[in-house]
Design an enzyme around this catalytic site. Structure first.
Site, PDB file in Angstrom:
ATOM      1  N   ARG A  65       0.917  -1.183   0.062  1.00 40.52           N
ATOM      2  CA  ARG A  65       0.021  -0.019  -0.082  1.00 40.52           C
ATOM      3  C   ARG A  65       0.980   1.248  -0.002  1.00 40.52           C
ATOM      4  O   ARG A  65       0.499   2.052  -0.768  1.00 40.52           O
ATOM      5  CB  ARG A  65      -0.815  -0.082   1.337  1.00 40.52           C
ATOM      6  N   LEU A  92      -8.671  -3.637  -6.079  1.00 42.72           N
ATOM      7  CA  LEU A  92      -9.437  -3.050  -5.258  1.00 42.72           C
ATOM      8  C   LEU A  92      -8.825  -1.779  -4.735  1.00 42.72           C
ATOM      9  O   LEU A  92      -9.217  -1.331  -3.712  1.00 42.72           O
ATOM     10  CB  LEU A  92     -10.049  -4.087  -3.994  1.00 42.72           C
ATOM     11  N   ASN A 109     -10.398  -0.790 -16.905  1.00 42.81           N
ATOM     12  CA  ASN A 109     -10.981  -1.643 -15.755  1.00 42.81           C
ATOM     13  C   ASN A 109     -12.125  -2.217 -16.187  1.00 42.81           C
ATOM     14  O   ASN A 109     -12.944  -1.486 -17.071  1.00 42.81           O
ATOM     15  CB  ASN A 109     -11.009  -0.489 -14.548  1.00 42.81           C
ATOM     16  N   HIS A 111     -15.996  -3.129 -14.645  1.00 41.93           N
ATOM     17  CA  HIS A 111     -16.884  -2.713 -13.277  1.00 41.93           C
ATOM     18  C   HIS A 111     -18.032  -3.762 -13.441  1.00 41.93           C
ATOM     19  O   HIS A 111     -18.737  -3.765 -14.659  1.00 41.93           O
ATOM     20  CB  HIS A 111     -17.249  -1.499 -13.329  1.00 41.93           C
TER      21      HIS A 111
HETATM   22  N1  LIG Z   1      -8.203   5.400 -10.297  1.00 42.34           N
HETATM   23  C1  LIG Z   1      -8.703   4.492 -10.488  1.00 42.34           C
HETATM   24  N2  LIG Z   1      -8.428   3.340  -9.722  1.00 42.34           N
HETATM   25  C2  LIG Z   1      -9.136   2.245  -9.796  1.00 42.34           C
HETATM   26  C3  LIG Z   1     -10.525   2.557 -10.478  1.00 42.34           C
HETATM   27  C4  LIG Z   1     -10.714   3.560 -11.247  1.00 42.34           C
HETATM   28  O1  LIG Z   1     -11.775   3.660 -11.898  1.00 42.34           O
HETATM   29  N3  LIG Z   1      -9.878   4.480 -11.095  1.00 42.34           N
HETATM   30  N4  LIG Z   1     -11.303   1.287 -10.460  1.00 42.34           N
HETATM   31  C5  LIG Z   1     -11.346   0.338  -9.488  1.00 42.34           C
HETATM   32  C6  LIG Z   1     -11.998  -0.787  -9.539  1.00 42.34           C
HETATM   33  N5  LIG Z   1     -13.399  -0.653  -8.893  1.00 42.34           N
HETATM   34  C7  LIG Z   1     -14.291  -0.633  -9.625  1.00 42.34           C
HETATM   35  O2  LIG Z   1     -14.532  -1.057 -10.684  1.00 42.34           O
HETATM   36  C8  LIG Z   1     -13.364  -0.258  -7.368  1.00 42.34           C
HETATM   37  C9  LIG Z   1     -12.565  -1.156  -6.715  1.00 42.34           C
HETATM   38  C10 LIG Z   1     -12.428  -0.779  -5.327  1.00 42.34           C
HETATM   39  C11 LIG Z   1     -13.294   0.145  -4.815  1.00 42.34           C
HETATM   40  C12 LIG Z   1     -13.237   0.516  -3.255  1.00 42.34           C
HETATM   41  O3  LIG Z   1     -14.035   1.177  -2.730  1.00 42.34           O
HETATM   42  N6  LIG Z   1     -12.083   0.268  -2.532  1.00 42.34           N
HETATM   43  C13 LIG Z   1     -11.826   0.231  -0.953  1.00 42.34           C
HETATM   44  C14 LIG Z   1     -10.719  -0.714  -0.668  1.00 42.34           C
HETATM   45  C15 LIG Z   1     -11.202  -2.075  -0.627  1.00 42.34           C
HETATM   46  C16 LIG Z   1     -10.116  -2.899  -0.259  1.00 42.34           C
HETATM   47  O4  LIG Z   1      -8.962  -2.341   0.124  1.00 42.34           O
HETATM   48  O5  LIG Z   1     -10.240  -4.276  -0.229  1.00 42.34           O
HETATM   49  C17 LIG Z   1     -11.616   1.622  -0.987  1.00 42.34           C
HETATM   50  O6  LIG Z   1     -11.049   2.375  -1.637  1.00 42.34           O
HETATM   51  O7  LIG Z   1     -11.834   2.169   0.217  1.00 42.34           O
HETATM   52  C18 LIG Z   1     -13.973   1.003  -5.582  1.00 42.34           C
HETATM   53  C19 LIG Z   1     -14.359   0.551  -6.894  1.00 42.34           C
HETATM   54  C20 LIG Z   1      -9.718  -0.060  -9.212  1.00 42.34           C
HETATM   55  N7  LIG Z   1      -8.916   1.472  -9.066  1.00 42.34           N
HETATM   56  N1  GAR Z   2     -15.438  -2.414  -8.486  1.00 42.61           N
HETATM   57  C1  GAR Z   2     -14.330  -3.545  -8.865  1.00 42.61           C
HETATM   58  C2  GAR Z   2     -15.203  -4.645  -8.854  1.00 42.61           C
HETATM   59  O1  GAR Z   2     -16.165  -5.051  -8.356  1.00 42.61           O
HETATM   60  N2  GAR Z   2     -14.675  -5.702 -10.048  1.00 42.61           N
HETATM   61  C3  GAR Z   2     -15.263  -7.018  -9.792  1.00 42.61           C
HETATM   62  O2  GAR Z   2     -14.465  -7.938  -9.238  1.00 42.61           O
HETATM   63  C4  GAR Z   2     -14.659  -9.258  -9.821  1.00 42.61           C
HETATM   64  C5  GAR Z   2     -13.316  -9.875  -9.678  1.00 42.61           C
HETATM   65  O3  GAR Z   2     -13.588 -11.283  -9.916  1.00 42.61           O
HETATM   66  P1  GAR Z   2     -12.277 -12.326 -10.462  1.00 42.61           P
HETATM   67  O4  GAR Z   2     -11.376 -12.025  -9.370  1.00 42.61           O
HETATM   68  O5  GAR Z   2     -12.932 -13.659 -10.462  1.00 42.61           O
HETATM   69  O6  GAR Z   2     -11.852 -11.597 -11.572  1.00 42.61           O
HETATM   70  C6  GAR Z   2     -15.308  -9.069 -11.179  1.00 42.61           C
HETATM   71  O7  GAR Z   2     -16.608  -9.124 -11.228  1.00 42.61           O
HETATM   72  C7  GAR Z   2     -15.117  -7.489 -11.451  1.00 42.61           C
HETATM   73  O8  GAR Z   2     -15.945  -7.032 -12.214  1.00 42.61           O
END
Ligand SMILES: Nc1nc2c(c(=O)[nH]1)N[C@@H](CN(C=O)c1ccc(C(=O)N[C@@H](CCC(=O)O)C(=O)O)cc1)CN2
Ligand code: GAR
Length: 196
Positions: A65, A92, A109, A111
């Site tokens: 991190r 994540l 990405n 989603h």
């Molecule tokens: N700069 C960007 N980084 C990421 C994006 C993006 O669009 N811009 N997409 C994400 C993937 N994602 C949704 O598609 C997503 C993943 C995680 C979170 C979230 O709330 N994460 C938590 C932490 C979770 C953990 O550490 O287990 C948080 O930030 O508090 C929201 C959306 C990937 N990166």
């Molecule tokens: N917002 C981000 C998010 O939710 N992503 C989602 O996590 C899963 C990962 O599955 P996988 O580890 O089996 O590929 C997938 O469904 C992807 O769309």
């Protein structure tokens, strides 16, 4: 450079979980000269995606991190590995600006919902499907988009939908979403890297 000796794009897949999308992407490109899945990057030691990497003999990079979010975001390592394109597949953490700037318009990405709905902080994995079902939506789907500095905000590349039946649960919806992801993510990546 002739097509005979054109460099095959090298892709890094970022994941935090089971890695079913990483597995399907690796399977899709395996044995083809379209792109190389050159690296799997993960922030969760013990995640299932490490087994995916081992099965496909793909090198892994485990990230911290501190260095990712407050340091160089592993840009030197990714550049040293000759990475041309980055795919977030269930990753994540928020991708920070140093990485976005180093790979401008080359990070995408997937989603598990139809953005702009059901996106943003906290919207990942099962939380997304629970919200969609709780709101009694009649359809959901997937969105593949470019990554900018905000969560789920970059321009949309591709969307596909699925219908939600009355008996659907977050688990059954997740299964429908995974089917869409595994059908569409790799072909979408192929189109994008062919244009690099
Ligand atoms: N700069 C960007 N980084 C990421 C994006 C993006 O669009 N811009 N997409 C994400 C993937 N994602 C949704 O598609 C997503 C993943 C995680 C979170 C979230 O709330 N994460 C938590 C932490 C979770 C953990 O550490 O287990 C948080 O930030 O508090 C929201 C959306 C990937 N990166
Ligand atoms: N917002 C981000 C998010 O939710 N992503 C989602 O996590 C899963 C990962 O599955 P996988 O580890 O089996 O590929 C997938 O469904 C992807 O769309």
């Amino acid at each position: 450079m002739s097509s005979l000796n054109k460099k095959v794009p090298r892709i890094a897949v970022f994941a935090s979980g089971a890695g079913s999308n990483a597995n399907e992407i690796a399977r899709y490109f395996s044995g083809k000269s379209i792109a190389d899945i050159a690296l799997i990057v993960c922030n969760k030691p013990g995640a299932g995606v490490y087994q995916v990497a081992e099965n496909h003999r793909i090198p892994t990079l485990t990230i911290s991190r501190e260095q990712f979010l407050k340091g160089d975001a592993y840009v030197p390592e990714l550049q040293a590995a000759g990475i041309d394109f980055i795919v977030l597949a269930g990753f994540l953490w928020k991708v920070p600006m140093p990485l976005i700037q180093a790979f401008s318009n080359r990070i995408i990405n997937i989603h598990p919902a139809l953005l702009p709905d059901y996106g943003g902080k906290g919207m990942y994995g099962h939380f997304v499907h629970e919200a969609v079902i709780a709101n009694k939506e009649k359809e959901s789907g997937i969105t593949i988009h470019y990554v900018d500095e905000h969560y789920d905000h970059g321009s949309t590349i591709f969307q596909a939908t699925c219908q939600i039946d009355e008996q659907d649960t977050p688990d059954t919806l997740a299964q429908k979403i995974h089917l869409l992801e595994h059908a569409h993510f790799a072909p979408t990546i192929e189109k994008l890297v062919q244009a690099l």
